[in-house]
Scaffold this motif. Structure first.
Motif, PDB file in Angstrom:
ATOM      1  N   UNK A 501       5.898   4.643   2.618  1.00 32.59           N
ATOM      2  CA  UNK A 501       4.697   5.288   3.152  1.00 32.59           C
ATOM      3  C   UNK A 501       3.483   4.518   2.629  1.00 32.59           C
ATOM      4  N   UNK A 502       2.630   4.043   3.546  1.00 29.66           N
ATOM      5  CA  UNK A 502       1.430   3.290   3.177  1.00 29.66           C
ATOM      6  C   UNK A 502       0.190   4.114   3.514  1.00 29.66           C
ATOM      7  N   UNK A 503      -0.669   4.292   2.513  1.00 32.08           N
ATOM      8  CA  UNK A 503      -1.908   5.066   2.681  1.00 32.08           C
ATOM      9  C   UNK A 503      -3.086   4.197   2.255  1.00 32.08           C
ATOM     10  N   UNK A 504      -4.158   4.259   3.040  1.00 29.87           N
ATOM     11  CA  UNK A 504      -5.389   3.531   2.705  1.00 29.87           C
ATOM     12  C   UNK A 504      -6.490   4.546   2.468  1.00 29.87           C
ATOM     13  N   UNK A 505      -7.135   4.455   1.290  1.00 28.82           N
ATOM     14  CA  UNK A 505      -8.206   5.389   0.950  1.00 28.82           C
ATOM     15  C   UNK A 505      -9.507   4.649   0.697  1.00 28.82           C
ATOM     16  N   UNK A 506     -10.622   5.276   1.077  1.00 27.25           N
ATOM     17  CA  UNK A 506     -11.923   4.598   0.959  1.00 27.25           C
ATOM     18  C   UNK A 506     -12.552   4.714  -0.423  1.00 27.25           C
ATOM     19  N   UNK A 507     -12.101   5.667  -1.250  1.00 27.61           N
ATOM     20  CA  UNK A 507     -12.605   5.834  -2.617  1.00 27.61           C
ATOM     21  C   UNK A 507     -11.470   5.626  -3.611  1.00 27.61           C
ATOM     22  N   UNK A 527       9.230   5.341  -1.586  1.00 27.23           N
ATOM     23  CA  UNK A 527       8.322   4.314  -2.092  1.00 27.23           C
ATOM     24  C   UNK A 527       6.984   4.540  -1.393  1.00 27.23           C
ATOM     25  N   UNK A 528       5.933   4.751  -2.180  1.00 25.57           N
ATOM     26  CA  UNK A 528       4.621   5.088  -1.632  1.00 25.57           C
ATOM     27  C   UNK A 528       3.610   4.054  -2.130  1.00 25.57           C
ATOM     28  N   UNK A 529       2.855   3.478  -1.206  1.00 28.97           N
ATOM     29  CA  UNK A 529       1.829   2.499  -1.558  1.00 28.97           C
ATOM     30  C   UNK A 529       0.470   3.075  -1.171  1.00 28.97           C
ATOM     31  N   UNK A 530      -0.435   3.137  -2.129  1.00 33.21           N
ATOM     32  CA  UNK A 530      -1.792   3.626  -1.871  1.00 33.21           C
ATOM     33  C   UNK A 530      -2.771   2.498  -2.184  1.00 33.21           C
ATOM     34  N   UNK A 531      -3.558   2.116  -1.183  1.00 33.39           N
ATOM     35  CA  UNK A 531      -4.655   1.171  -1.417  1.00 33.39           C
ATOM     36  C   UNK A 531      -5.937   1.965  -1.504  1.00 33.39           C
ATOM     37  N   UNK A 532      -6.550   1.957  -2.685  1.00 36.62           N
ATOM     38  CA  UNK A 532      -7.826   2.662  -2.808  1.00 36.62           C
ATOM     39  C   UNK A 532      -8.967   1.652  -2.829  1.00 36.62           C
ATOM     40  N   UNK A 537      -1.744   0.857  -5.677  1.00 36.76           N
ATOM     41  CA  UNK A 537      -0.832   1.621  -6.532  1.00 36.76           C
ATOM     42  C   UNK A 537       0.514   1.676  -5.813  1.00 36.76           C
ATOM     43  N   UNK A 538       1.523   1.117  -6.440  1.00 36.57           N
ATOM     44  CA  UNK A 538       2.880   1.153  -5.881  1.00 36.57           C
ATOM     45  C   UNK A 538       3.663   2.207  -6.662  1.00 36.57           C
ATOM     46  N   UNK A 539       3.943   3.326  -5.995  1.00 31.07           N
ATOM     47  CA  UNK A 539       4.661   4.425  -6.632  1.00 31.07           C
ATOM     48  C   UNK A 539       6.144   4.348  -6.280  1.00 31.07           C
ATOM     49  N   UNK A 540       6.972   4.417  -7.297  1.00 33.05           N
ATOM     50  CA  UNK A 540       8.419   4.391  -7.049  1.00 33.05           C
ATOM     51  C   UNK A 540       9.140   5.007  -8.239  1.00 33.05           C
ATOM     52  N   UNK A 541      10.064   5.906  -7.933  1.00 30.52           N
ATOM     53  CA  UNK A 541      10.901   6.509  -8.985  1.00 30.52           C
ATOM     54  C   UNK A 541      10.090   7.183 -10.082  1.00 30.52           C
ATOM     55  N   UNK A 542       8.930   7.758  -9.733  1.00 27.31           N
ATOM     56  CA  UNK A 542       8.144   8.493 -10.710  1.00 27.31           C
ATOM     57  C   UNK A 542       7.231   7.647 -11.565  1.00 27.31           C
ATOM     58  N   UNK A 543       7.056   6.370 -11.218  1.00 27.49           N
ATOM     59  CA  UNK A 543       6.133   5.528 -11.985  1.00 27.49           C
ATOM     60  C   UNK A 543       5.229   4.769 -11.028  1.00 27.49           C
ATOM     61  N   UNK A 544       4.150   4.196 -11.591  1.00 25.00           N
ATOM     62  CA  UNK A 544       3.190   3.469 -10.762  1.00 25.00           C
ATOM     63  C   UNK A 544       2.978   2.072 -11.337  1.00 25.00           C
ATOM     64  N   UNK A 545       2.745   1.137 -10.441  1.00 30.47           N
ATOM     65  CA  UNK A 545       2.555  -0.259 -10.839  1.00 30.47           C
ATOM     66  C   UNK A 545       1.338  -0.460 -11.725  1.00 30.47           C
ATOM     67  N   UNK A 546       0.373   0.458 -11.663  1.00 27.88           N
ATOM     68  CA  UNK A 546      -0.866   0.287 -12.435  1.00 27.88           C
ATOM     69  C   UNK A 546      -0.670   0.575 -13.914  1.00 27.88           C
ATOM     70  N   UNK A 547       0.478   1.171 -14.261  1.00 26.88           N
ATOM     71  CA  UNK A 547       0.773   1.491 -15.666  1.00 26.88           C
ATOM     72  C   UNK A 547      -0.346   2.328 -16.295  1.00 26.88           C
ATOM     73  N   UNK A 548      -0.977   3.139 -15.459  1.00 23.68           N
ATOM     74  CA  UNK A 548      -2.031   4.077 -15.862  1.00 23.68           C
ATOM     75  C   UNK A 548      -3.339   3.402 -16.260  1.00 23.68           C
ATOM     76  N   UNK A 549      -3.410   2.046 -16.142  1.00 20.83           N
ATOM     77  CA  UNK A 549      -4.654   1.370 -16.515  1.00 20.83           C
ATOM     78  C   UNK A 549      -5.490   1.173 -15.258  1.00 20.83           C
ATOM     79  N   UNK A 550      -6.035   2.275 -14.758  1.00 18.15           N
ATOM     80  CA  UNK A 550      -6.653   2.218 -13.430  1.00 18.15           C
ATOM     81  C   UNK A 550      -7.883   3.105 -13.315  1.00 18.15           C
ATOM     82  N   UNK A 551      -8.339   3.699 -14.394  1.00 15.88           N
ATOM     83  CA  UNK A 551      -9.067   4.952 -14.370  1.00 15.88           C
ATOM     84  C   UNK A 551     -10.451   4.961 -13.773  1.00 15.88           C
TER      85      UNK A 551
END
Length: 558
Positions: A501-507, A527-532, A537-551
């Motif tokens: 699932x691919x989602x594009x967000x403006x903020x 597998x969920x991909x969010x472009x903000x 952010x690539x979400x898979x198996x309960x984790x995210x590619x950003x390793x929480x350093x995204x705030x």
């Protein structure tokens, strides 16, 4: 230079070359002397000479002198009119160009293409299309200018529609048209159209090294969330790479949070003897910022100057400010602002403001917000972030003051909007309001179902993300109506199991939605991909590619 003009025999053939040289060498005084010789010898009545005078004066930014020559011409040909129009457009005089264009007794394709390009650059796409539609003959430049106009004005869907229409009437796109339409697809963020363009390129045997097409493809795949495809194109052009290909990949890896990979690509680049440029280091420093690699960022900022003699620009300083701010090193971030040789722009102050929001430093945040508002009083995000800092501290009177200030200045907050592509159609969702009304009922039911399921797995809504002075139940309801949650629910309903699932967000994605989507990826095995606004952010198996350093985030509930 003027000695060659003393012999008047055949001088009319030499004058255009001399005037051209004056224009290119920025020699106004010499050009005026040549003009004086022309007046004495009466060659001002030669259209070829007069047209050369117009072009010279336009090149020297002497618009009034060019117009004076034009007005005194006894006979004007289409070149005379086009020279004035293109000169006006180059000088930013869109209205003068428009008046002259409307007065033209006979227009040709050059004058029409010039106006299309000019209107596009000044944000007047409707007027550009009006000129385009009235043209009897259109060439590839006409089509490319229209596509570029819509891309330049952040209207990617119209650009893509024009490209399709261009192909349907049998016009073969040139490299600039392909690069422009790939840029439009990058803005949209959905890869299906990009793959179609890539297939068109392959079928028509268009060289990827032609006009930075490979760079545009790499950039498109990266911005559409398919970094593997970007790598594939990069490897395919291994023997024909230009600096743009390397920069596109480094930048793409940065936005995907793959900072270490970006550094490795840079090291490969160095090993192959490719000279990096200022854009390379913007991507590299951004990768360090997104990955929390402070030491590496400091190192590359240093070698950029000492090894490659690149003078830092505001963008490089901005990356360093962001790097320190994300790490909570406010003294270092403010030190960069104080010591850089130019005034800090709104992005620099917003980096400090966002860091203040995360680290709870209201005093620094207030000062940064005021600086950001002074730099860009129409930018709503500075007001929203300041309001959020006050709301976090439960300073509701100050929140009200910020809202009143926005109202007085006519500043409106950009609402959170998320889009998702399903069966070839883009569906959009606004925060707290479903844009696709026909699907609103099932989307809200799906959100309720997902929330109930996630609560069994320990999910608890993060009410701190709703910075409004309302009851807890109201906060829970508002969190459910964040735009990315609605888009995700729509995707779970309509996209087959197993498909990403691919989602594009403006903020920026908020903390609660980030935790929510992480859980959904595990509970629903998706597998969920969010472009903000800033990264993937690539979400898979309960984790995210950003390793929480995204705030660095926006809160939708303001």
């Amino acid at each position: 230079m003027l000695s060659c003009l003393t012999d008047l025999n055949g001088i009319e053939f030499s004058l255009p070359s001399v005037l051209k040289a004056c224009g290119r060498s920025r020699s106004l005084e010499e050009g005026q002397q040549v003009h004086g010789q022309i007046l004495k010898s009466h060659f001002q009545f030669d259209p070829f000479v007069s047209n050369s005078l117009i072009r010279m004066y336009m090149e020297l930014d002497e618009i009034e002198m060019a117009r004076m020559v034009f007005d005194k011409m006894l006979e004007r040909d289409v070149i005379s009119w086009n020279s004035m129009i293109t000169g006006y457009l180059s000088a930013g005089e869109i209205e003068l160009a428009r008046v002259l264009f409307n007065e033209m007794p006979e227009r040709d394709i050059v004058s029409c293409n010039a106006m299309i390009d000019g209107y596009g650059k000044f944000g007047k796409c409707e007027l550009a299309e009006e000129v385009f539609r009235m043209m009897n003959d259109k060439d590839v430049v006409s089509w490319t200018s229209m596509i570029s106009a819509y891309v330049l004005n952040h209207r990617p869907r119209e650009a893509l529609d024009f490209f399709r229409e261009m192909l349907s009437v049998g016009v073969r796109p040139d490299a600039p048209a392909i690069v422009s339409v790939l840029s439009a697809i990058s803005d949209l963020g959905f890869v299906e159209e990009g793959k179609w363009i890539h297939t068109h390129i392959s079928k028509n045997k268009i060289e990827l090294s032609n006009g930075f097409i490979a760079s545009a493809l790499i950039d498109m795949y990266a911005k559409c969330g398919h970094i593997e495809n970007a790598y594939h194109v990069f490897r395919y052009v291994s023997h024909r790479r230009n600096i743009g290909d390397w920069n596109a990949l480094i930048s793409g890896l940065s936005t995907h949070g793959l900072g270490q990979d970006a550094l490795e690509v840079f090291l490969d680049m160095e090993r192959m003897g490719i000279e990096p440029n200022e854009i390379t280091f913007i991507g590299l420093l951004s990768a360090c910022s997104h990955g929390g690699m402070v030491d590496e960022g400091q190192y590359y900022f240093k070698i950029m100057q000492e090894k490659y003699n690149i003078v830092p620009k505001i963008q490089h300083y901005g990356c360093m400010i962001d790097l320190y701010g994300r790490a909570g090193r406010f003294e270092d971030a403010l030190g960069v602002i104080q010591n850089m040789p130019m005034e800090a722009d709104v992005l620099a102050w917003k980096a400090i403001l966002s860091a203040s929001m995360k680290h709870g430093n209201a005093a620094i945040g207030e000062n940064a917000a005021l600086k950001a508002m002074d730099s860009a009083p129409e930018d709503s995000s500075s007001y929203v972030l300041l309001s959020n800092i006050y709301a976090k501290a439960r300073r509701w009177d100050d929140v009200a003051k910020v809202r009143l200030l926005m109202k007085e200045r006519g500043v409106k907050k950009i609402p959170g909007c998320s889009s998702i592509l399903v069966n070839g159609k883009v569906h959009g969702f606004l925060a707290r309001k479903e844009m696709d009304i026909e699907f609103s009922g099932e989307v809200l039911l799906k959100i309720d179902e997902v929330v109930a399921k996630l609560k069994l797995e320990g999910y608890e809504p993060d009410l701190t993300q709703v910075l409004l002075d309302i009851e807890e139940e109201g906060k829970r309801s508002l969190l459910c109506l964040h735009s990315e949650k609605m888009a995700l629910a729509f995707g779970l309903i309509n996209i087959r199991n197993g498909a990403p699932i691919h989602i594009v967000k403006n903020l920026r994605i908020c903390c609660d939605c980030h935790s929510f989507i992480k859980l959904v990826s595990r509970v629903y095995s998706r597998r969920i991909v969010v472009r903000d606004q800033n990264r993937f952010h690539h979400f898979e198996n309960g984790s995210c590619s950003c390793k929480e350093y995204w705030w660095r985030f926006e809160v939708e509930s303001f």
